[in-house]
Enzyme design. Structure first.
Site, PDB file in Angstrom:
ATOM      1  N   ASP A 121      -5.510  -6.707   5.830  1.00 36.40           N
ATOM      2  CA  ASP A 121      -6.709  -6.000   5.376  1.00 36.40           C
ATOM      3  C   ASP A 121      -7.752  -7.012   4.903  1.00 36.40           C
ATOM      4  O   ASP A 121      -8.925  -6.983   5.294  1.00 36.40           O
ATOM      5  CB  ASP A 121      -6.300  -5.054   4.237  1.00 36.40           C
ATOM      6  CG  ASP A 121      -7.360  -4.022   3.902  1.00 36.40           C
ATOM      7  OD1 ASP A 121      -8.385  -3.965   4.602  1.00 36.40           O
ATOM      8  OD2 ASP A 121      -7.172  -3.283   2.922  1.00 36.40           O
ATOM      9  N   ASP A 147     -11.474  -8.619   6.951  1.00 33.44           N
ATOM     10  CA  ASP A 147     -12.838  -8.540   6.397  1.00 33.44           C
ATOM     11  C   ASP A 147     -13.455  -9.937   6.406  1.00 33.44           C
ATOM     12  O   ASP A 147     -14.629 -10.115   6.734  1.00 33.44           O
ATOM     13  CB  ASP A 147     -12.825  -8.000   4.959  1.00 33.44           C
ATOM     14  CG  ASP A 147     -13.082  -6.495   4.895  1.00 33.44           C
ATOM     15  OD1 ASP A 147     -12.674  -5.797   5.846  1.00 33.44           O
ATOM     16  OD2 ASP A 147     -13.668  -6.028   3.900  1.00 33.44           O
ATOM     17  N   TYR A 166       0.824  -1.213   0.000  1.00 35.48           N
ATOM     18  CA  TYR A 166       0.000   0.000   0.000  1.00 35.48           C
ATOM     19  C   TYR A 166       0.858   1.262   0.000  1.00 35.48           C
ATOM     20  O   TYR A 166       0.396   2.325  -0.374  1.00 35.48           O
ATOM     21  CB  TYR A 166      -0.948   0.032   1.212  1.00 35.48           C
ATOM     22  CG  TYR A 166      -2.059  -0.995   1.176  1.00 35.48           C
ATOM     23  CD1 TYR A 166      -2.159  -1.909   0.138  1.00 35.48           C
ATOM     24  CD2 TYR A 166      -3.013  -1.042   2.178  1.00 35.48           C
ATOM     25  CE1 TYR A 166      -3.168  -2.857   0.113  1.00 35.48           C
ATOM     26  CE2 TYR A 166      -4.032  -1.982   2.158  1.00 35.48           C
ATOM     27  CZ  TYR A 166      -4.101  -2.893   1.128  1.00 35.48           C
ATOM     28  OH  TYR A 166      -5.101  -3.829   1.102  1.00 35.48           O
ATOM     29  N   LYS A 184       3.442 -15.186   2.447  1.00 37.16           N
ATOM     30  CA  LYS A 184       3.367 -15.946   1.183  1.00 37.16           C
ATOM     31  C   LYS A 184       4.809 -16.259   0.797  1.00 37.16           C
ATOM     32  O   LYS A 184       5.299 -15.892  -0.273  1.00 37.16           O
ATOM     33  CB  LYS A 184       2.634 -15.092   0.135  1.00 37.16           C
ATOM     34  CG  LYS A 184       2.319 -15.788  -1.161  1.00 37.16           C
ATOM     35  CD  LYS A 184       1.237 -16.838  -1.060  1.00 37.16           C
ATOM     36  CE  LYS A 184       1.032 -17.537  -2.383  1.00 37.16           C
ATOM     37  NZ  LYS A 184       0.236 -18.771  -2.271  1.00 37.16           N
ATOM     38  N   ASP A 241      -2.976 -17.945   1.736  1.00 38.21           N
ATOM     39  CA  ASP A 241      -4.108 -18.617   1.080  1.00 38.21           C
ATOM     40  C   ASP A 241      -4.678 -19.707   1.995  1.00 38.21           C
ATOM     41  O   ASP A 241      -5.898 -19.848   2.137  1.00 38.21           O
ATOM     42  CB  ASP A 241      -3.719 -19.178  -0.299  1.00 38.21           C
ATOM     43  CG  ASP A 241      -2.297 -19.724  -0.358  1.00 38.21           C
ATOM     44  OD1 ASP A 241      -1.550 -19.579   0.624  1.00 38.21           O
ATOM     45  OD2 ASP A 241      -1.935 -20.324  -1.387  1.00 38.21           O
TER      46      ASP A 241
END
Ligand code: NAD
Length: 352
Positions: free
Chosen positions: A243, A247, A141, A186, A219
């Site tokens: 982030d 959610d 970001y 990851k 994942d």
């Protein structure tokens, strides 16, 4: 105690939910004999409309002069043109970065009364009590962004120190909980993740040998959050993974309108906001769930003002309002008469 709190209501449902947050802050001040000075400031779309910039210099100066910042949400269709140079979320990123708030704490619990509000099966929700610590001012970001006519790139970069400070914060929090840390990355694909994993391993082995550390690929973690969420205690991860995963985790609690957050740096000053956005689809109707913002107020009392008793009282008051069935439309059972935003805020004050 005396404290000054900057309130940045923002856009959409932001002003509706922060009004209930400040109602609760005032009630806490009265009940426990504190003096909280609340000041309003501009951030996001409303700041663009009034001043041409999503974060006026005055807002930043007020934030630096405050003990804590309470934020609603920013953004909305009016400012959504992706090609615009000035966008509401730039204000959000700028204030987090200017205050050095690198650790974003997002607790997720499931209130027994709201089990039916989640699409996840009740037996999977049993015992869910997790805390995601998301790195907030680094990663993709904040990396260099480039755009050509038919090509674009965003750089994801982390230094060892940026990883260490947020992992250290997560370790401290895990020590006060069930002593289990899950680091999400990851590392099978990304260099930044391989650094993250190596630094985390070294740090935990050296400074926090009492913690149980596991590494999980992002994942797989997104799948485990739906299959066995109760197995997590503290999850620490980089900015974008955090982030997205939070959610997803909000589905466990039943609604985005229930999840609070605290953004912290090295000192006590912090920024507190619900994890949801400005919800333009329900803005202006007085039906938004204010509990996430009120629970963010509890985190503000705990982490910036050191008022643990008051924080616990607010959390318990929200829980009792939910017990009483004071539920906004996002979590109320089908056919039931839903509470308004104001009624939910008032129920918390009464419970206090
Ligand atoms: P959103 O979180 O605003 O809304 C997603 C869904 O959840 C909507 O259906 C909404 O009605 C519902 N919802 C959210 N909060 C709720 C609440 N308190 N009570 C009841 N229902 C609630 O996400 P979005 O629709 O993707 O984004 C809308 C705008 O918000 C966009 O402009 C986006 O950029 C912005 N946004 C801001 C923040 C922030 O300020 N921190 C975070 C995310 C999105």
């Amino acid at each position: 105690m005396k404290a000054s709190i900057l309130v940045l209501a923002g856009d959409g449902i932001g002003p509706e939910v922060t009004a209930e947050g400040t109602r609760v802050l005032r009630a806490v001040a009265t009940k426990f004999g504190h003096t909280f000075t609340l000041t309003d400031g501009l951030l996001g779309g409303i700041a663009i409309d009034r001043t041409g910039t999503p974060i006026p210099a005055e807002t930043l100066a007020m934030a630096h002069a405050s003990d804590a910042v309470l934020l609603g949400a920013v953004g909305g269709p009016k400012w959504d043109d992706p090609s615009a140079d000035v966008r509401p979320e730039q204000g959000l990123f700028a204030i987090r970065s200017a205050l050095g708030l690198y650790a974003n704490l997002r607790p997720v619990t499931v209130h027994p009364k709201l089990v039916a509000a989640s699409p996840i099966r009740p037996e999977i929700l049993k015992g869910v009590d997790l805390l995601v610590v998301r790195e907030l001012i680094g990663g993709i970001y904040f990396g260099e962004k480039k755009r050509e006519a038919d090509w674009a790139s965003d750089v994801c970069a982390y230094s060892g120190d940026e990883v260490r400070r947020v992992v250290r914060r997560a370790c401290e929090l895990a020590r006060g909980r069930r002593k289990k840390l899950t680091s999400v990355d990851k590392a099978n694909v990304l260099e930044s993740s391989r650094l993250w994993r190596r630094v985390t391993d070294e740090l935990v082995r050296k400074e926090y040998p009492d913690l149980q550390l596991e590494h999980v690929l992002v994942d797989a973690c997104s799948m485990y959050l739906a299959r066995r969420p109760a197995s997590f205690d503290v999850i620490v991860t980089e900015n974008m993974f955090g982030d997205i995963l939070t959610d997803e985790a909000s589905v466990l609690a039943g609604s985005m309108g229930l999840l609070p957050s605290a953004s912290l740096g090295d000192g006590p000053r912090g920024l507190y906001e619900p994890i949801h956005g400005s919800a333009p689809d329900i803005a202006g109707r007085g039906i938004a769930n204010p509990y996430a913002t009120i629970l963010s107020v509890a985190m503000l009392l705990r982490y910036s003002l050191g008022l643990e008793k008051e924080a616990a009282a607010v959390e318990s008051a929200v829980s009792r309002a939910i017990d009483r069935g004071v539920l906004t439309a996002d979590v109320s059972p089908p056919g039931a008469l839903a509470a308004t935003t104001i009624q939910a805020g008032q129920a918390v004050v009464e419970a206090l």
